[in-house]
Design an enzyme around this catalytic site. Structure first.
Site, PDB file in Angstrom:
ATOM      1  N   ASN A  89     -42.454  39.276  84.221  1.00 16.33           N
ATOM      2  CA  ASN A  89     -43.154  37.953  83.441  1.00 16.33           C
ATOM      3  C   ASN A  89     -44.307  37.802  82.857  1.00 16.33           C
ATOM      4  O   ASN A  89     -44.751  37.061  82.224  1.00 16.33           O
ATOM      5  CB  ASN A  89     -43.472  37.057  84.678  1.00 16.33           C
ATOM      6  CG  ASN A  89     -42.953  36.801  86.071  1.00 16.33           C
ATOM      7  OD1 ASN A  89     -41.806  35.985  86.101  1.00 16.33           O
ATOM      8  ND2 ASN A  89     -43.428  36.215  87.135  1.00 16.33           N
ATOM      9  N   CYS A 136     -37.213  22.653  89.651  1.00 19.36           N
ATOM     10  CA  CYS A 136     -36.332  24.238  89.884  1.00 19.36           C
ATOM     11  C   CYS A 136     -36.439  24.355  90.897  1.00 19.36           C
ATOM     12  O   CYS A 136     -37.356  22.893  91.964  1.00 19.36           O
ATOM     13  CB  CYS A 136     -36.765  25.427  89.115  1.00 19.36           C
ATOM     14  SG  CYS A 136     -37.860  25.706  89.681  1.00 19.36           S
ATOM     15  N   ARG A 143     -42.330  21.772  89.528  1.00 15.57           N
ATOM     16  CA  ARG A 143     -43.721  22.456  88.346  1.00 15.57           C
ATOM     17  C   ARG A 143     -43.371  21.484  86.480  1.00 15.57           C
ATOM     18  O   ARG A 143     -42.548  21.776  86.172  1.00 15.57           O
ATOM     19  CB  ARG A 143     -42.200  23.889  88.202  1.00 15.57           C
ATOM     20  CG  ARG A 143     -42.120  23.901  89.427  1.00 15.57           C
ATOM     21  CD  ARG A 143     -41.406  25.673  89.354  1.00 15.57           C
ATOM     22  NE  ARG A 143     -42.339  26.133  88.232  1.00 15.57           N
ATOM     23  CZ  ARG A 143     -41.644  27.708  88.294  1.00 15.57           C
ATOM     24  NH1 ARG A 143     -40.584  27.703  88.278  1.00 15.57           N
ATOM     25  NH2 ARG A 143     -42.555  28.960  87.558  1.00 15.57           N
ATOM     26  N   ASP A 152     -44.706  35.216  94.138  1.00 16.95           N
ATOM     27  CA  ASP A 152     -43.982  35.557  94.267  1.00 16.95           C
ATOM     28  C   ASP A 152     -43.415  36.500  95.129  1.00 16.95           C
ATOM     29  O   ASP A 152     -42.326  37.877  95.568  1.00 16.95           O
ATOM     30  CB  ASP A 152     -43.804  36.468  92.879  1.00 16.95           C
ATOM     31  CG  ASP A 152     -43.522  34.854  91.560  1.00 16.95           C
ATOM     32  OD1 ASP A 152     -43.784  34.331  92.143  1.00 16.95           O
ATOM     33  OD2 ASP A 152     -44.212  35.458  91.041  1.00 16.95           O
TER      34      ASP A 152
HETATM   35  N1  EPU Z   1     -48.283  23.251  87.505  1.00 13.73           N
HETATM   36  C1  EPU Z   1     -48.451  21.724  87.251  1.00 13.73           C
HETATM   37  N2  EPU Z   1     -48.691  21.270  86.205  1.00 13.73           N
HETATM   38  C2  EPU Z   1     -48.711  21.795  84.592  1.00 13.73           C
HETATM   39  C3  EPU Z   1     -48.031  23.688  85.529  1.00 13.73           C
HETATM   40  C4  EPU Z   1     -47.813  23.814  86.191  1.00 13.73           C
HETATM   41  O1  EPU Z   1     -48.812  20.903  88.030  1.00 13.73           O
HETATM   42  O2  EPU Z   1     -48.691  21.951  83.546  1.00 13.73           O
HETATM   43  C5  EPU Z   1     -48.191  23.549  88.702  1.00 13.73           C
HETATM   44  C6  EPU Z   1     -46.935  24.196  89.163  1.00 13.73           C
HETATM   45  O3  EPU Z   1     -46.076  22.979  89.209  1.00 13.73           O
HETATM   46  C7  EPU Z   1     -47.005  25.092  90.439  1.00 13.73           C
HETATM   47  C8  EPU Z   1     -48.466  25.608  90.214  1.00 13.73           C
HETATM   48  O4  EPU Z   1     -49.542  24.571  89.339  1.00 13.73           O
HETATM   49  O5  EPU Z   1     -46.729  24.679  91.362  1.00 13.73           O
HETATM   50  C9  EPU Z   1     -48.676  26.576  89.444  1.00 13.73           C
HETATM   51  O6  EPU Z   1     -48.123  27.204  88.231  1.00 13.73           O
HETATM   52  P1  EPU Z   1     -48.227  27.658  87.111  1.00 13.73           P
HETATM   53  O7  EPU Z   1     -47.790  27.344  85.891  1.00 13.73           O
HETATM   54  O8  EPU Z   1     -49.021  28.695  87.838  1.00 13.73           O
HETATM   55  O9  EPU Z   1     -46.775  29.021  87.237  1.00 13.73           O
HETATM   56  P2  EPU Z   1     -45.770  29.352  86.163  1.00 13.73           P
HETATM   57  O10 EPU Z   1     -46.296  29.626  84.536  1.00 13.73           O
HETATM   58  O11 EPU Z   1     -44.519  28.356  85.487  1.00 13.73           O
HETATM   59  C10 EPU Z   1     -45.576  31.728  87.056  1.00 13.73           C
HETATM   60  C11 EPU Z   1     -44.572  32.440  87.029  1.00 13.73           C
HETATM   61  C12 EPU Z   1     -43.627  32.213  87.685  1.00 13.73           C
HETATM   62  C13 EPU Z   1     -44.985  32.549  89.128  1.00 13.73           C
HETATM   63  C14 EPU Z   1     -46.264  31.473  89.202  1.00 13.73           C
HETATM   64  C15 EPU Z   1     -46.842  31.563  89.936  1.00 13.73           C
HETATM   65  C16 EPU Z   1     -43.445  33.210  84.919  1.00 13.73           C
HETATM   66  C17 EPU Z   1     -42.631  32.842  83.257  1.00 13.73           C
HETATM   67  N3  EPU Z   1     -43.581  32.563  85.748  1.00 13.73           N
HETATM   68  O12 EPU Z   1     -45.144  30.409  86.535  1.00 13.73           O
HETATM   69  O13 EPU Z   1     -42.987  33.563  88.748  1.00 13.73           O
HETATM   70  O14 EPU Z   1     -44.612  32.322  90.837  1.00 13.73           O
HETATM   71  O15 EPU Z   1     -46.436  32.172  87.494  1.00 13.73           O
HETATM   72  O16 EPU Z   1     -48.081  32.814  90.000  1.00 13.73           O
HETATM   73  O17 EPU Z   1     -44.568  34.095  84.502  1.00 13.73           O
HETATM   74  C18 EPU Z   1     -40.454  34.405  89.754  1.00 13.73           C
HETATM   75  O18 EPU Z   1     -41.045  35.334  89.419  1.00 13.73           O
HETATM   76  O19 EPU Z   1     -40.536  33.918  90.805  1.00 13.73           O
HETATM   77  C19 EPU Z   1     -41.736  33.624  89.690  1.00 13.73           C
HETATM   78  C20 EPU Z   1     -41.533  31.848  89.599  1.00 13.73           C
END
Ligand code: EPU
Length: 423
Positions: A23, A118, A123, A308
Site C-alpha cells: 500500500n 468491491c 468505497r 487489514d
Molecule cells: N471512504 C468514503 N469516501 C471516500 C473514501 C473512503 O466513504 O472518499 C470510506 C471507505 O468506503 C471505507 C473507509 O472510508 O469504508 C476507509 O477508506 P480509506 O479511504 O481509508 O481506504 P483506502 O484508501 O481505499 C487503504 C488501503 C486498504 C486499507 C484502507 C484502510 C491502499 C491501496 N488500500 O484503502 O488496504 O484497508 O486504506 O486502512 O492503500 C488491503 O490492502 O487489503 C486494503 C484493502
C-alpha cells in the site's frame, strides 16, 4: 486458476523476510506523475497489484522499468501526456484512483474512471472529490468517469476531511505539492504509508510538515525533481506472519519487521499471550504458553487495530481459549472469511459489523475460497493449525498482496504448496 494446499503440521521455526509495503508502493508510484525527472523505488514488493499500477502508469505515458527481479522500479514521466485512466485498468484495482491528484496537479485536468464497489464495501470517492474541489478543481461524473479540471491550476486551501481516509489523504497531499500557496489538511490519515509517501515527496523537493499527525501542511512549489526512495516495510505482511506461530506454535523471526508500524496490534498480541521481541534485524514472535487467550478487537484508523489484520486475527481467535468479539468499523462488509472458517469447524456468529468467535480446540482442513486478499491469507493461517488438508481456491487474491506466500511459509517448515489448475 492456482490453488494453495496446506497440511497443518505443528510448530513453525525459522526466518521470514518482510517485503516492501504494497500500500505504500501503490501510492509512491503515482507520485512519478508529479515530476518530469526520474523517480526510482527500491525494496518494491513483487505483486500483481504493483503490475496493475505499472500498466496504468504506462497507459498514461509514463516509462516504467523494473529491475533486480522487480525489486527496483525506475519511472520517468517526462512524456506522460495522457490524462485518462481507463475503466479497464481502474476496475481491477481501487488504488488506481491515486492517479487523480497527481494528474490534476500535472495537467490541470484528469479523467479517471470511478472504480466501483468491491468485495469489502462500497468505497465511494466523495472525500477525495471534496478535498480536490476545495483546492479549486471542478469535478463532474460523466459515463462512469470523474472529469476533473482547474482554471488556472490548483490553489492551496484549508481542508478538513469528514473521515481520515488513507487514499483521500494521499491524493490531496500529492495534488497540494504543486498547488499555489499553502494547503492545511485536517483530520488527515496517519498511517505509516502516508509518512513514507511524504518522505519521498520531500526528497523530490516538496515542502510538507506534520505527516504522521492529523494535520498535514503542504507549501506548494513550482516543480518537483527526481529522487530514489526505499519502500517502507509492509506492516500488514509483518502482522500476518506474526500470527503464524500464534496459531501453529514455534518461534519465527521476521526480518525487517517493525513494531513501531504496528500500533495497537502488538498490544493485542501481548494480551493474547504472544511474546514479541525486537532484534537488531527484526522481530521474534512466539506463543507464551499453549493456546492463546481470546481478546476483543475493534478495527480503527492508525494507530488503532488495522482492518487489514482483522481477518487474520479472527483465524487466531478460532482456536483461542474463550470467546472473542471482533468489531469491523472501517469497512461495512469485511467478514467474508467467517463462513469459510466455519467450514473448517470454527464457531462464529456474525451480526452486522460484529463477529463473536467461540474458540474450539482444533480446526479441520476443508476446501475454502475467499473474495478478498486479507480473507484469503486468514484461511492459510487457519490451515497451518488445522488437522488435515486445506485447499485455498481463488489464489489470485493472495497474489495481489503477498509476495511468494508459499515460499515464505515453507521456509519456516509449513507444508504448503501451490498447485496450478493444469496439474
Ligand atoms: N471512504 C468514503 N469516501 C471516500 C473514501 C473512503 O466513504 O472518499 C470510506 C471507505 O468506503 C471505507 C473507509 O472510508 O469504508 C476507509 O477508506 P480509506 O479511504 O481509508 O481506504 P483506502 O484508501 O481505499 C487503504 C488501503 C486498504 C486499507 C484502507 C484502510 C491502499 C491501496 N488500500 O484503502 O488496504 O484497508 O486504506 O486502512 O492503500 C488491503 O490492502 O487489503 C486494503 C484493502
Amino acid at each position: 486458476m492456482d490453488r494453495i494446499v496446506v497440511r497443518g503440521n505443528g510448530p513453525l521455526n525459522g526466518k521470514i523476510s518482510i517485503s516492501g509495503a504494497k500500500n505504500a508502493c501503490l501510492t509512491l508510484m503515482p507520485a512519478t506523475l508529479l515530476s518530469e525527472e526520474p523517480l526510482t523505488l527500491t525494496n518494491a514488493p513483487r505483486l500483481s497489484d504493483i503490475r496493475t499500477m505499472t500498466t496504468l502508469l504506462r497507459s498514461l505515458g509514463a516509462e516504467v522499468q523494473t529491475m533486480q527481479d522487480g525489486k527496483v522500479i525506475a519511472m520517468s514521466s517526462h512524456q506522460a501526456d495522457n490524462h485518462v485512466a481507463d475503466y479497464d485498468i481502474v476496475r481491477k484495482m481501487r488504488a488506481s484512483n491515486l492517479v487523480l491528484g497527481p494528474l490534476l496537479a500535472r495537467h490541470g485536468h484528469a479523467v479517471v474512471s470511478l472504480p466501483g464497489g468491491c468485495a469489502i464495501g462500497a468505497r465511494p470517492m466523495d472525500i477525495h472529490i471534496s478535498a480536490l474541489e476545495a483546492m479549486g478543481a471542478e469535478i463532474e461524473l460523466k459515463d462512469g468517469y470523474l472529469h476533473a479540471k482547474t482554471s488556472g491550476g490548483l490553489k492551496g486551501a484549508d481542508i478538513t476531511l469528514r473521515f481520515a481516509s488513507v487514499g483521500a489523504t494521499e491524493n490531496t497531499v500529492m495534488a497540494a505539492t504543486l498547488a499555489k500557496g499553502t494547503t492545511v489538511l485536517r483530520n488527515a490519515a496517519r498511517e505509516p504509508e502516508i509518512v513514507d509517501l511524504v518522505e519521498c515527496l520531500r526528497k523530490m523537493g516538496a515542502e510538507i510538515e506534520g505527516e504522521g499527525t492529523d494535520t498535514i501542511t503542504i507549501q506548494g512549489v513550482d516543480r518537483l525533481h527526481g529522487a530514489t526512495h526505499p519502500v517502507v516495510a509492509d506492516r500488514i505482511e509483518t502482522g500476518t506472519y506474526m500470527l503464524a506461530p500464534a496459531i501453529a506454535g514455534g518461534e519465527v523471526e521476521l526480518i525487517g519487521g517493525r513494531i513501531d508500524l504496528l500500533g495497537a496490534f502488538c498490544e493485542k498480541l501481548d494480551a493474547c499471550g504472544i511474546d514479541v521481541t525486537e532484534t537488531p534485524t527484526g522481530l521474534i514472535v512466539r506463543r507464551r504458553n499453549g493456546r492463546v487467550n481470546a481478546v476483543n478487537v475493534v478495527t480503527e484508523i492508525f494507530p488503532g487495530f488495522p482492518t487489514d489484520l482483522q481477518a487474520q486475527m479472527m483465524a487466531v481467535m478460532c482456536t483461542a481459549e474463550g470467546v472473542s468479539v471482533l468489531e469491523e468499523r472501517i469497512f461495512e462488509n469485511r467478514f467474508m472469511h467467517a463462513p469459510e472458517l466455519i467450514r473448517m469447524g470454527a464457531h462464529i456468529d456474525v451480526h452486522g459489523g460484529t463477529a463473536t468467535v467461540t474458540g474450539v480446540d482444533k480446526l479441520k482442513g476443508a476446501q475454502v475460497m475467499a473474495t478478498d486478499l486479507r480473507a484469503s491469507v486468514s484461511l492459510i493461517l487457519a490451515a497451518l493449525g488445522a488437522e488435515g488438508e486445506t485447499v485455498v481456491n481463488r489464489v489470485y487474491h493472495l497474489d495481489r498482496g503477498y509476495e511468494r506466500v508459499e515460499d515464505k511459509l515453507s521456509a519456516v517448515g509449513a507444508h504448503i504448496e501451490r498447485v496450478s489448475e493444469d496439474e
